[in-house]
Design an enzyme around this catalytic site. Structure first.
Site, short mmCIF file in Angstrom:
data_model
loop_
_atom_site.label_atom_id
_atom_site.label_comp_id
_atom_site.label_asym_id
_atom_site.label_seq_id
_atom_site.Cartn_x
_atom_site.Cartn_y
_atom_site.Cartn_z
N GLY A 44 0.80 -1.21 0.00
CA GLY A 44 0.00 0.00 0.00
C GLY A 44 0.84 1.26 0.00
N THR A 100 2.92 4.36 -1.35
CA THR A 100 2.80 5.20 -2.54
C THR A 100 4.12 5.90 -2.81
OG1 THR A 100 1.99 7.09 -1.25
CG2 THR A 100 0.34 5.59 -2.16
N ASN A 136 -4.68 2.76 -2.52
CA ASN A 136 -5.71 2.90 -1.50
C ASN A 136 -6.45 1.58 -1.32
OD1 ASN A 136 -8.11 3.59 -0.03
ND2 ASN A 136 -7.82 5.71 -0.65
N HIS A 177 -5.02 16.39 2.72
CA HIS A 177 -4.38 15.41 3.59
C HIS A 177 -3.60 16.11 4.70
CE1 HIS A 177 -5.20 12.21 0.60
NE2 HIS A 177 -5.03 11.40 1.63
N HIS A 178 -3.25 15.33 5.69
CA HIS A 178 -2.47 15.83 6.82
C HIS A 178 -1.11 16.38 6.36
CE1 HIS A 178 0.03 12.16 6.65
NE2 HIS A 178 -1.12 11.58 6.31
N LYS A 190 1.99 14.15 5.07
CA LYS A 190 1.96 13.28 3.88
C LYS A 190 3.10 13.65 2.94
CE LYS A 190 -1.14 11.25 0.46
NZ LYS A 190 -0.66 9.90 0.81
N GLY A 196 -2.02 9.23 -3.88
CA GLY A 196 -2.25 8.08 -4.76
C GLY A 196 -3.73 7.88 -5.05
N THR A 197 -4.56 8.15 -4.06
CA THR A 197 -6.00 8.02 -4.26
C THR A 197 -6.51 9.05 -5.26
OG1 THR A 197 -6.27 7.19 -2.01
CG2 THR A 197 -8.25 8.02 -3.11
#
Length: 253
Positions: free
Chosen positions: A83, A85, A110, A143-144, A147, A153-154
């Site tokens: 998972g 990225t 994801n 995102h946080h 990251k 990636g999503t």
């Protein structure tokens, strides 16, 4: 299953929790970012015999992880769920090692069940918008602040779904624009703030109205559950598969 978690940060701990909920045991924890002898490298785990063909690896770690670790997975003969990225530039070379060795691998950006449902909804909505005409799509993700890749990636996965489904959009634009956007460009905007686990919003905008579709992750647990389900699947399926192929199987029932 015996599970080895590679990347024992917040995501790794969620995977351990999800694995326990589904009756599995995490007995190997590998974290390249940890400054502790309690977390061996993949190579050391293979040398010690702790990582072998009876183990399923679930890796959510640094972008260089798959390139560094695949040789160890091949030596151990273990199945792998990746998972991580940010390793796109080297993906085919890395996966070719797995194919040559006959490993079972599921990879993707994801593993959240909800996010993958959302991807299919996005593709259907983009197709409807394309058929109707007059609706311009765009994508915004949050995102946080910790990251490491942008866009996520999503977001890339969702963008590919839109490009596949919308006849007008043919290229992806992820940069800040200091010009007007071209009609064939799909704009993906990213922001990094605070502690947001992940929010993705697809906009389909026309002169008459706007359709907004949003997936908002509350925490990392949904990603972890999907990763464990993928691990359960790959040990019986074998071969190298995308996360989309896994969810095709899951949603087909």
């Amino acid at each position: 299953m015996r599970i080895a978690v590679v990347g024992y940060g917040r995501m790794g701990r969620e995977i351990e929790l999800a694995a326990g909920e589904r009756g599995h045991v995490v007995d190997i924890r590998i974290d390249p970012a940890a400054e502790s002898a309690d977390y061996p490298t993949v190579g050391a785990a293979v040398e010690a015999g702790a990582l072998d063909s009876t183990t399923v690896v679930i890796e959510f770690a640094l972008p260089e992880g798959p390139a560094d670790n695949m040789a160890g997975y091949v030596r151990a003969g273990c199945s792998v769920v990746i998972g991580t990225t940010g390793w796109e530039d080297h993906r085919e070379a890395i996966l070719s090692q797995a194919r040559s060795a006959g490993l079972g691998v599921v990879w993707g950006s994801n593993f959240s069940v909800g996010a993958n449902m959302f991807a299919r909804i996005t593709e259907h909505a983009a197709n409807l918008a394309s058929r109707a005409g007059g609706y311009d799509p765009a994508l915004v993700e949050l995102h946080h602040r910790g990251k490491q890749d942008s866009p996520s990636g999503t977001a890339r996965m969702l963008a590919e779904k839109i490009l596949d489904a919308h006849s007008e959009k043919r290229s992806l634009q992820t940069e800040t624009l200091h010009r007007r956007i071209e009609p064939e460009e799909l704009h993906v905007a990213s922001a990094r703030v605070g502690y947001v686990p992940g929010t993705h919003t697809v906009y389909l905008d026309s002169q008459a109205d706007t359709v907004e579709l949003t997936h908002r992750a509350r925490n990392r647990h949904g990603f972890a559950v999907g990763a464990v389900q993928a691990a359960e699947w790959i040990v019986t399926t074998g071969g190298v598969h995308t996360v989309g192929e896994f969810f095709d199987h899951l949603f087909a029932g």
